[in-house]
Design a protein around this motif. Structure first.
Motif, PDB file in Angstrom:
ATOM      1  N   TRP A   1      23.165  69.152  -2.914  1.00 11.42           N
ATOM      2  CA  TRP A   1      22.577  67.868  -3.329  1.00 11.42           C
ATOM      3  C   TRP A   1      23.516  67.132  -4.283  1.00 11.42           C
ATOM      4  CZ3 TRP A   1      21.186  66.660  -8.397  1.00 11.42           C
ATOM      5  CH2 TRP A   1      20.481  65.469  -8.564  1.00 11.42           C
TER       6      TRP A   1
ATOM      7  N   LEU B   1      23.369  59.227   1.223  1.00  6.22           N
ATOM      8  CA  LEU B   1      21.930  59.115   1.005  1.00  6.22           C
ATOM      9  C   LEU B   1      21.120  60.099   1.848  1.00  6.22           C
ATOM     10  CD1 LEU B   1      19.652  57.698  -0.482  1.00  6.22           C
ATOM     11  CD2 LEU B   1      19.675  55.945   1.299  1.00  6.22           C
TER      12      LEU B   1
ATOM     13  N   TRP C   1      18.428  55.321  -5.032  1.00  3.96           N
ATOM     14  CA  TRP C   1      19.808  55.798  -5.085  1.00  3.96           C
ATOM     15  C   TRP C   1      20.912  54.763  -4.852  1.00  3.96           C
ATOM     16  CZ3 TRP C   1      21.346  59.932  -7.451  1.00  3.96           C
ATOM     17  CH2 TRP C   1      20.422  60.957  -7.679  1.00  3.96           C
TER      18      TRP C   1
ATOM     19  N   ILE D   1       8.883  59.778  -1.113  1.00  2.67           N
ATOM     20  CA  ILE D   1      10.241  59.889  -0.582  1.00  2.67           C
ATOM     21  C   ILE D   1      10.882  58.524  -0.314  1.00  2.67           C
ATOM     22  CG2 ILE D   1       9.616  60.134   1.863  1.00  2.67           C
ATOM     23  CD1 ILE D   1      12.314  62.202   0.038  1.00  2.67           C
ATOM     24  N   GLU D   2      10.123  57.538   0.113  1.00  2.00           N
ATOM     25  CA  GLU D   2      10.719  56.220   0.383  1.00  2.00           C
ATOM     26  C   GLU D   2      11.196  55.551  -0.902  1.00  2.00           C
ATOM     27  OE1 GLU D   2      11.751  55.073   3.251  1.00  2.00           O
ATOM     28  OE2 GLU D   2      11.010  56.964   4.054  1.00  2.00           O
TER      29      GLU D   2
ATOM     30  N   VAL E   1      18.469  62.975   0.108  1.00  2.00           N
ATOM     31  CA  VAL E   1      17.015  63.060   0.261  1.00  2.00           C
ATOM     32  C   VAL E   1      16.571  64.203   1.180  1.00  2.00           C
ATOM     33  CG1 VAL E   1      16.741  60.589  -0.178  1.00  2.00           C
ATOM     34  CG2 VAL E   1      16.856  61.406   2.173  1.00  2.00           C
TER      35      VAL E   1
ATOM     36  N   GLU F   1       7.979  65.012   0.762  1.00  2.00           N
ATOM     37  CA  GLU F   1       7.491  63.653   1.031  1.00  2.00           C
ATOM     38  C   GLU F   1       6.814  63.059  -0.204  1.00  2.00           C
ATOM     39  OE1 GLU F   1       7.781  61.625   3.805  1.00  2.00           O
ATOM     40  OE2 GLU F   1       9.187  63.146   4.530  1.00  2.00           O
TER      41      GLU F   1
ATOM     42  N   TYR G   1      11.994  57.173  -3.618  1.00  2.00           N
ATOM     43  CA  TYR G   1      13.130  58.007  -4.039  1.00  2.00           C
ATOM     44  C   TYR G   1      14.397  57.555  -3.312  1.00  2.00           C
ATOM     45  CZ  TYR G   1      15.866  62.280  -4.873  1.00  2.00           C
ATOM     46  OH  TYR G   1      16.848  63.174  -5.238  1.00  2.00           O
ATOM     47  N   ARG G   2      14.287  57.339  -2.015  1.00  2.00           N
ATOM     48  CA  ARG G   2      15.441  56.893  -1.213  1.00  2.00           C
ATOM     49  C   ARG G   2      15.975  55.548  -1.723  1.00  2.00           C
ATOM     50  NH1 ARG G   2      15.637  58.810   3.904  1.00  2.00           N
ATOM     51  NH2 ARG G   2      13.475  59.006   3.831  1.00  2.00           N
TER      52      ARG G   2
ATOM     53  N   HIS H   1      13.984  67.123  -0.013  1.00  2.00           N
ATOM     54  CA  HIS H   1      12.970  66.650  -0.957  1.00  2.00           C
ATOM     55  C   HIS H   1      11.631  66.498  -0.245  1.00  2.00           C
ATOM     56  CE1 HIS H   1      16.453  66.001  -3.416  1.00  2.00           C
ATOM     57  NE2 HIS H   1      15.670  65.707  -4.431  1.00  2.00           N
TER      58      HIS H   1
ATOM     59  N   ILE I   1       7.570  63.631  -3.387  1.00  2.00           N
ATOM     60  CA  ILE I   1       8.462  63.833  -4.537  1.00  2.00           C
ATOM     61  C   ILE I   1       8.047  62.939  -5.708  1.00  2.00           C
ATOM     62  CG2 ILE I   1      10.119  62.171  -3.549  1.00  2.00           C
ATOM     63  CD1 ILE I   1      11.197  65.066  -5.758  1.00  2.00           C
TER      64      ILE I   1
ATOM     65  N   GLU J   1      11.666  66.097  -9.831  1.00  5.59           N
ATOM     66  CA  GLU J   1      13.040  65.952 -10.325  1.00  5.59           C
ATOM     67  C   GLU J   1      12.991  65.115 -11.600  1.00  5.59           C
ATOM     68  OE1 GLU J   1      16.918  63.806  -8.367  1.00  5.59           O
ATOM     69  OE2 GLU J   1      15.676  65.065  -7.068  1.00  5.59           O
TER      70      GLU J   1
END
Length: 134
Positions: free
Chosen positions: A15, A24, A54, A47-48, A28, A33, A50-51, A31, A35, A118
Motif C-alpha cells: 500500500w 490509485l 487521494w 470506499i468511494e 484502494v 467498502e 476514500y478513493r 480496503h 472504510i 485508517e
C-alpha cells in the motif's frame, strides 16, 4: 511472526509503495467498502470517498515528496488486527523534523485481510514532549 502478521505487513508495505507511486487502484485495493479514515485534512467514510481523497495528495507528492515506511508494528489475531507505523511523508528537507503517524485496523473478509480503519496524523511541531497548551 505469525502468517497473519506477515501477510498484513506485506499488504501495508505494498500500500505504501502504491501511495508513493500514485497508483490509485493499488492504494484502494485492500480496503473495506465501509472504510473509515481519519486523515490530516479530515474524515472520510466509504470506499468511494476514500478513493476521491487521494488525487490531491498524489499531485502534491509528484512535486518530490517522500512516502516511506520507517517503522511498522503489526498485531494480528485470526479475524482482526491492528498496525501502527511511522512514515517519512513530505519534502526531503522537511521529513527529518517529524514523521507521519499511521494507525490501521484490519479485519478478515472472505479469507483476505482488508483495512477497515485508517488514521493519519502529524505531531504538533510547536510543542515539546510533555508540554500542554494552557
Amino acid at each position: 511472526m505469525s502468517i497473519n502478521e506477515e501477510r498484513i505487513r506485506g499488504l501495508i508495505e505494498a500500500w505504501a509503495e502504491a501511495v508513493h507511486r500514485g497508483e490509485l487502484a493499488a492504494v484502494v485495493a485492500d480496503h473495506a467498502e465501509d472504510i473509515v479514515m481519519f486523515d490530516v485534512p479530515g474524515e472520510v467514510r466509504g470506499i468511494e470517498t476514500y478513493r476521491k481523497a487521494w488525487p490531491p495528495f498524489f499531485e502534491w507528492q509528484a512535486q518530490g515528496a517522500l512516502f516511506e515506511i520507517e517503522t511498522l508494528e503489526v498485531t494480528a489475531g485470526d479475524d482482526v488486527a491492528f498496525a501502527h507505523a511511522l512514515l517519512r511523508c513530505g519534502m526531503p528537507e522537511d521529513v527529518a523534523r517529524h514523521r507521519l503517524r499511521l494507525t490501521l485496523g484490519l479485519r478478515k473478509k472472505d479469507g483476505r485481510w482488508v483495512v477497515a480503519h485508517e488514521h493519519h496524523s502529524f505531531p504538533l511541531a510547536d510543542h515539546s514532549a510533555g508540554e500542554q497548551e494552557g
